[in-house]
Design a protein around this motif. Structure first.
Motif, PDB file in Angstrom:
ATOM      1  N   GLN A  18      11.081  39.456  50.933  1.00 58.52           N
ATOM      2  CA  GLN A  18      11.827  39.856  52.126  1.00 58.52           C
ATOM      3  C   GLN A  18      11.226  39.138  53.329  1.00 58.52           C
ATOM      4  O   GLN A  18      10.010  39.145  53.515  1.00 58.52           O
ATOM      5  N   LEU A  19      12.085  38.507  54.110  1.00 53.87           N
ATOM      6  CA  LEU A  19      11.646  37.774  55.296  1.00 53.87           C
ATOM      7  C   LEU A  19      12.100  38.537  56.526  1.00 53.87           C
ATOM      8  O   LEU A  19      13.252  38.970  56.614  1.00 53.87           O
ATOM      9  N   CYS A  20      11.218  38.680  57.469  1.00 58.37           N
ATOM     10  CA  CYS A  20      11.529  39.352  58.719  1.00 58.37           C
ATOM     11  C   CYS A  20      11.346  38.334  59.844  1.00 58.37           C
ATOM     12  O   CYS A  20      10.220  37.985  60.202  1.00 58.37           O
ATOM     13  N   ILE A  21      12.468  37.833  60.370  1.00 61.98           N
ATOM     14  CA  ILE A  21      12.442  36.730  61.327  1.00 61.98           C
ATOM     15  C   ILE A  21      12.763  37.233  62.734  1.00 61.98           C
ATOM     16  O   ILE A  21      13.748  37.955  62.941  1.00 61.98           O
ATOM     17  N   PHE A  22      11.925  36.835  63.675  1.00 59.79           N
ATOM     18  CA  PHE A  22      12.133  37.112  65.092  1.00 59.79           C
ATOM     19  C   PHE A  22      12.485  35.776  65.743  1.00 59.79           C
ATOM     20  O   PHE A  22      11.609  34.912  65.878  1.00 59.79           O
ATOM     21  N   PRO A  23      13.744  35.549  66.136  1.00 60.44           N
ATOM     22  CA  PRO A  23      14.177  34.219  66.576  1.00 60.44           C
ATOM     23  C   PRO A  23      13.382  33.615  67.726  1.00 60.44           C
ATOM     24  O   PRO A  23      13.305  32.396  67.845  1.00 60.44           O
ATOM     25  N   HIS A  24      12.765  34.454  68.571  1.00 57.70           N
ATOM     26  CA  HIS A  24      12.064  33.927  69.739  1.00 57.70           C
ATOM     27  C   HIS A  24      10.548  33.933  69.578  1.00 57.70           C
ATOM     28  O   HIS A  24       9.824  33.690  70.543  1.00 57.70           O
ATOM     29  N   VAL A 126      16.962  39.568  60.462  1.00 52.88           N
ATOM     30  CA  VAL A 126      16.814  38.892  61.747  1.00 52.88           C
ATOM     31  C   VAL A 126      16.723  39.981  62.818  1.00 52.88           C
ATOM     32  O   VAL A 126      17.666  40.745  63.013  1.00 52.88           O
ATOM     33  N   ILE A 127      15.590  40.050  63.475  1.00 54.89           N
ATOM     34  CA  ILE A 127      15.319  41.121  64.442  1.00 54.89           C
ATOM     35  C   ILE A 127      15.454  40.571  65.848  1.00 54.89           C
ATOM     36  O   ILE A 127      14.585  39.838  66.331  1.00 54.89           O
ATOM     37  N   THR A 128      16.556  40.891  66.511  1.00 56.34           N
ATOM     38  CA  THR A 128      16.744  40.441  67.894  1.00 56.34           C
ATOM     39  C   THR A 128      17.904  41.193  68.525  1.00 56.34           C
ATOM     40  O   THR A 128      18.683  41.847  67.826  1.00 56.34           O
ATOM     41  N   GLY A 129      18.037  41.075  69.829  1.00 53.74           N
ATOM     42  CA  GLY A 129      19.175  41.627  70.551  1.00 53.74           C
ATOM     43  C   GLY A 129      19.443  43.085  70.238  1.00 53.74           C
ATOM     44  O   GLY A 129      18.535  43.908  70.155  1.00 53.74           O
ATOM     45  N   GLY A 130      20.716  43.409  70.023  1.00 54.98           N
ATOM     46  CA  GLY A 130      21.124  44.792  69.782  1.00 54.98           C
ATOM     47  C   GLY A 130      20.716  45.309  68.424  1.00 54.98           C
ATOM     48  O   GLY A 130      20.830  46.503  68.153  1.00 54.98           O
ATOM     49  N   THR A 131      20.249  44.423  67.523  1.00 56.60           N
ATOM     50  CA  THR A 131      19.887  44.868  66.174  1.00 56.60           C
ATOM     51  C   THR A 131      18.437  45.311  66.078  1.00 56.60           C
ATOM     52  O   THR A 131      18.004  45.754  65.024  1.00 56.60           O
ATOM     53  N   VAL A 132      17.670  45.181  67.176  1.00 56.19           N
ATOM     54  CA  VAL A 132      16.236  45.460  67.093  1.00 56.19           C
ATOM     55  C   VAL A 132      15.956  46.844  66.544  1.00 56.19           C
ATOM     56  O   VAL A 132      15.222  47.005  65.560  1.00 56.19           O
ATOM     57  N   SER A 133      16.541  47.882  67.142  1.00 53.91           N
ATOM     58  CA  SER A 133      16.223  49.242  66.695  1.00 53.91           C
ATOM     59  C   SER A 133      16.799  49.531  65.314  1.00 53.91           C
ATOM     60  O   SER A 133      16.127  50.112  64.460  1.00 53.91           O
ATOM     61  N   ALA A 134      18.042  49.114  65.065  1.00 52.39           N
ATOM     62  CA  ALA A 134      18.672  49.383  63.770  1.00 52.39           C
ATOM     63  C   ALA A 134      17.918  48.691  62.638  1.00 52.39           C
ATOM     64  O   ALA A 134      17.610  49.303  61.608  1.00 52.39           O
ATOM     65  N   HIS A 135      17.612  47.404  62.813  1.00 52.81           N
ATOM     66  CA  HIS A 135      16.942  46.660  61.759  1.00 52.81           C
ATOM     67  C   HIS A 135      15.474  47.022  61.644  1.00 52.81           C
ATOM     68  O   HIS A 135      14.889  46.892  60.569  1.00 52.81           O
ATOM     69  N   SER A 136      14.876  47.477  62.752  1.00 54.43           N
ATOM     70  CA  SER A 136      13.461  47.851  62.705  1.00 54.43           C
ATOM     71  C   SER A 136      13.240  48.976  61.705  1.00 54.43           C
ATOM     72  O   SER A 136      12.291  48.943  60.921  1.00 54.43           O
ATOM     73  N   ASP A 137      14.114  49.982  61.719  1.00 60.94           N
ATOM     74  CA  ASP A 137      13.980  51.098  60.777  1.00 60.94           C
ATOM     75  C   ASP A 137      14.137  50.615  59.334  1.00 60.94           C
ATOM     76  O   ASP A 137      13.415  51.051  58.433  1.00 60.94           O
ATOM     77  N   LEU A 138      15.091  49.693  59.134  1.00 57.54           N
ATOM     78  CA  LEU A 138      15.328  49.151  57.797  1.00 57.54           C
ATOM     79  C   LEU A 138      14.103  48.386  57.303  1.00 57.54           C
ATOM     80  O   LEU A 138      13.656  48.554  56.162  1.00 57.54           O
ATOM     81  N   ALA A 168       8.123  44.279  69.922  1.00 56.31           N
ATOM     82  CA  ALA A 168       7.964  44.394  71.373  1.00 56.31           C
ATOM     83  C   ALA A 168       7.978  43.015  72.036  1.00 56.31           C
ATOM     84  O   ALA A 168       8.591  42.825  73.099  1.00 56.31           O
ATOM     85  N   GLN A 169       7.332  42.038  71.411  1.00 55.62           N
ATOM     86  CA  GLN A 169       7.316  40.679  71.954  1.00 55.62           C
ATOM     87  C   GLN A 169       8.725  40.088  71.977  1.00 55.62           C
ATOM     88  O   GLN A 169       9.143  39.479  72.967  1.00 55.62           O
ATOM     89  N   GLU A 170       9.460  40.274  70.885  1.00 55.22           N
ATOM     90  CA  GLU A 170      10.836  39.764  70.813  1.00 55.22           C
ATOM     91  C   GLU A 170      11.699  40.413  71.887  1.00 55.22           C
ATOM     92  O   GLU A 170      12.465  39.734  72.585  1.00 55.22           O
ATOM     93  N   ALA A 171      11.592  41.732  72.042  1.00 56.62           N
ATOM     94  CA  ALA A 171      12.392  42.450  73.036  1.00 56.62           C
ATOM     95  C   ALA A 171      12.052  41.996  74.449  1.00 56.62           C
ATOM     96  O   ALA A 171      12.946  41.814  75.290  1.00 56.62           O
ATOM     97  N   GLU A 172      10.752  41.770  74.717  1.00 53.42           N
ATOM     98  CA  GLU A 172      10.327  41.343  76.052  1.00 53.42           C
ATOM     99  C   GLU A 172      10.879  39.964  76.383  1.00 53.42           C
ATOM    100  O   GLU A 172      11.363  39.713  77.491  1.00 53.42           O
ATOM    101  N   ILE A 173      10.836  39.055  75.413  1.00 52.54           N
ATOM    102  CA  ILE A 173      11.359  37.700  75.635  1.00 52.54           C
ATOM    103  C   ILE A 173      12.867  37.752  75.866  1.00 52.54           C
ATOM    104  O   ILE A 173      13.395  37.068  76.746  1.00 52.54           O
TER     105      ILE A 173
END
Length: 201
Positions: A18-24, A126-138, A168-173
């Motif tokens: 499983q890969l967890c990618i933060f685009p930024h 892919v953890i970014t934008g509006g999916t951060v909270s939804a995908h974070s739990d997953l 947190a870093q992804e969300a801040e960027i």
């Protein structure tokens, strides 16, 4: 190679990788549940995107560009889609090679035409934008499931903390980029925004 990008867990059960990618961010997380000790690791973008990777992408671009077929105009109009698919495919192959999955292939394009290759089940988050909270739990659920497996010696709290830091870093960027975009829009410098009262003539 769309099978590399499954939207959820394979029906057969827990995916092997499983890969967890933060685009930024310049790093991504790997949850590796293949035979042996389940483990989590952080891999840097520089370990994947080197000269060999860019040569492979250029090779695929050249091939796609020249393969006109019977409908050259339609082919050219769809090139951006072909290029996006090629980049994803090559990136996944290089990631798998980095994880020790031997894909074979040619020097120009690792994994190119090999047959009868056992490719592990892979899920990409892919953890970014509006999916951060939804995908974070997953992702946290997948992380806990992996580290509760027999043989795992990884520290769950440590990796949960590391994951939270990356979120947190992804969300801040993303917030910073959104503020910059909004400031550019207000100044009329962004091509993605316009005002109804703009005189564009």
């Amino acid at each position: 190679m769309e099978q590399f990008f499954n939207p959820g867990h394979p029906e057969a059960g827990f995916p092997e990788i499983q890969l967890c990618i933060f685009p930024h961010l310049r790093e991504f997380l790997v949850f590796d549940a293949r035979i042996g000790q389940p483990q989590v690791r952080v891999i840097g973008a520089d370990e994947i995107f080197g000269d060999e990777f860019f040569r492979a992408v250029e090779h695929e671009f050249s091939h796609a560009l020249r393969e006109m077929g019977d409908f050259p105009f339609a082919h050219l109009m769809n090139l951006t889609m072909h290029f996006e698919e090629a980049i994803r495919e090559v990136a996944m192959m290089f990631i798998l090679e980095r994880l020790g999955v031997r894909l074979g292939g040619t020097p120009d394009f690792p994994g190119g035409e090999s047959q009868n290759i056992e490719i592990p089940g892979v899920v990409v988050y892919v953890i970014t934008g509006g999916t951060v909270s939804a995908h974070s739990d997953l992702v946290l659920g997948a992380l806990r499931e992996l580290l509760e497996k027999p043989g795992s010696r990884e520290s769950l709290p440590e990796w949960e903390h590391r994951f939270a830091e990356m979120v947190a870093q992804e969300a801040e960027i993303m917030q910073r980029l959104n503020r910059q975009e909004l400031a550019q829009a207000i100044r009329g410098e962004s091509p993605d925004y316009f005002a109804l009262w703009d005189n564009l003539n």
